[in-house]
Design an enzyme around this catalytic site. Sequence first.
Site, PDB file in Angstrom:
ATOM      1  N   THR A   1       0.830  -1.209   0.000  1.00  0.00           N
ATOM      2  CA  THR A   1       0.000   0.000   0.000  1.00  0.00           C
ATOM      3  C   THR A   1       0.860   1.252   0.000  1.00  0.00           C
ATOM      4  OG1 THR A   1      -1.501   1.263   1.420  1.00  0.00           O
ATOM      5  CG2 THR A   1      -0.115  -0.339   2.521  1.00  0.00           C
ATOM      6  N   ASP A   2       0.287   2.346  -0.500  1.00  0.00           N
ATOM      7  CA  ASP A   2       0.995   3.632  -0.442  1.00  0.00           C
ATOM      8  C   ASP A   2       1.110   4.153   0.991  1.00  0.00           C
ATOM      9  OD1 ASP A   2      -1.691   4.288  -0.077  1.00  0.00           O
ATOM     10  OD2 ASP A   2      -1.773   5.767  -1.697  1.00  0.00           O
ATOM     11  N   GLU A   3       0.321   3.566   1.909  1.00  0.00           N
ATOM     12  CA  GLU A   3       0.339   4.067   3.286  1.00  0.00           C
ATOM     13  C   GLU A   3       1.675   3.847   3.983  1.00  0.00           C
ATOM     14  OE1 GLU A   3      -2.964   3.150   5.765  1.00  0.00           O
ATOM     15  OE2 GLU A   3      -4.381   3.241   4.109  1.00  0.00           O
TER      16      GLU A   3
ATOM     17  N   TYR B   1      -1.792  -0.712  11.189  1.00  0.00           N
ATOM     18  CA  TYR B   1      -1.945  -1.379   9.882  1.00  0.00           C
ATOM     19  C   TYR B   1      -0.771  -1.051   8.960  1.00  0.00           C
ATOM     20  CZ  TYR B   1      -3.280  -1.745   4.973  1.00  0.00           C
ATOM     21  OH  TYR B   1      -3.266  -2.009   3.624  1.00  0.00           O
TER      22      TYR B   1
ATOM     23  N   LYS C   1       2.322  -3.388   7.309  1.00  0.00           N
ATOM     24  CA  LYS C   1       2.540  -3.537   5.860  1.00  0.00           C
ATOM     25  C   LYS C   1       3.977  -3.114   5.520  1.00  0.00           C
ATOM     26  CE  LYS C   1       0.097  -4.643   3.032  1.00  0.00           C
ATOM     27  NZ  LYS C   1      -0.286  -5.982   2.486  1.00  0.00           N
TER      28      LYS C   1
END
Length: 331
Positions: free
Chosen positions: A120-122, A147, A151
């Site tokens: 994810t870009d997060e 979260y 990741k």
Amino acid sequence: MKIIVTGGAGFIGSNFVHHAVAHTSSSFTVLDKLTYAGNLASLEGLPADRVRVVQGDICDAALVDELVRDHDAVVHYAAESHNDNSLDDPRPFVDTNILGTFTLLEAVRRHDKRFHHISTDEVYGDLELDDPNRFTETTPYNPSSPYSSTKAGSDLLVRAWVRSFGVRATISNCSNNYGPYQHVEKFIPRQITNVLRGERPKLYGSGENVRDWIHADDHSAAVLTILERGVIGETYLIGADGEKSNREVVELILTTLGQPSDAYDHVKDRSGHDLRYAIDSSKLRTELGWAPRFADFEAGLRATVEWYRKHEEWWAPQKDATEARYAAQGQ
Ligand code: NAD
Ligand code: TDX
């Protein structure tokens, strides 16, 4: 090819299986624990001779080893995926996202199989609203939530297994997905199904936070491209230039469903709420020739609203329990 799709009964994984069945001649084994987020109804209509489902945990080393030995590649979607849940109970995020990825990496290392890791870009943290820069493959990691930190940890494991053990892996970091089969806990389906039920959409805080939206089918096409032509050890960012504030998205959903654009409520903000995500996907576009098909977000959103309108039997069983959880959190 024989491909394992972990998390293939979830939102993006099931979209990938539908897309890949239509666009390749490979066969697919979905490995999914069927948590609250997994739904076999999302795989209905697929050919039984090309798609099989194994219910199991990616942390189960014996099961993972047996399956990996018998396949050519693993596309790894399985994760605990919802930020709000990670604030409430982080433990399953550490187990599945970190230990689960580790378990898969050890199996592909033992059996020398191709691995593609979905991220994810997060992992890059967030941007200011007026920052002219977007995330690129060289942006430093700076995750905010339980979260996104798990990741980020899983991405770093993949990189280390490539460098230290020569595992044939690639990584992609994608922006926010929308489309069919997304759980009603997530922003867009929650608001669509609220309006369909006569409830008002709920915006966290000011509603000025920006997300960079991509249709799940475009994400799937990008993953297939990377699987076929990606360079081992490389990371590719996936995005479709779809930046919108949460308020803009809610207004679009309301007007699409014939409601006044201001018929929403502001509720308690998310703790540590990332302000803005924005992806620069030039590397994937120039080096591998991928481009999104759903370039018009408003058209893609209208089609998604229509999908939820027609598939109440898919989402209704989860709606009440999801809203009860939100109500208990004041959201
Ligand atoms: P989802 O929550 O809809 O689906 C996750 C799936 O994984 C479910 O079917 C669940 O049953 C399964 N699963 C969970 N724990 C498991 C375990 N221990 N073993 C086997 N299966 C397990 O998630 P999603 O939104 O489809 O996200 C899929 C992947 O894409 C995740 O890795 C997520 O980080 C990544 N991603 C999501 C987005 C997004 O906008 N949703 C954006 C970028 C990246
Ligand atoms: O009711 C809501 N109201 C609201 O304003 C909900 C559920 C969310 N929001 C806001 C929070 C975010 O700014 O909407 C935005 C999107 O929220 P989510 O759907 O929870 O997505 P996000 O937290 O951005 O993370 C998603 O994109 C990146 C996925 O859930 C992750 O799995 C992915 O990695």
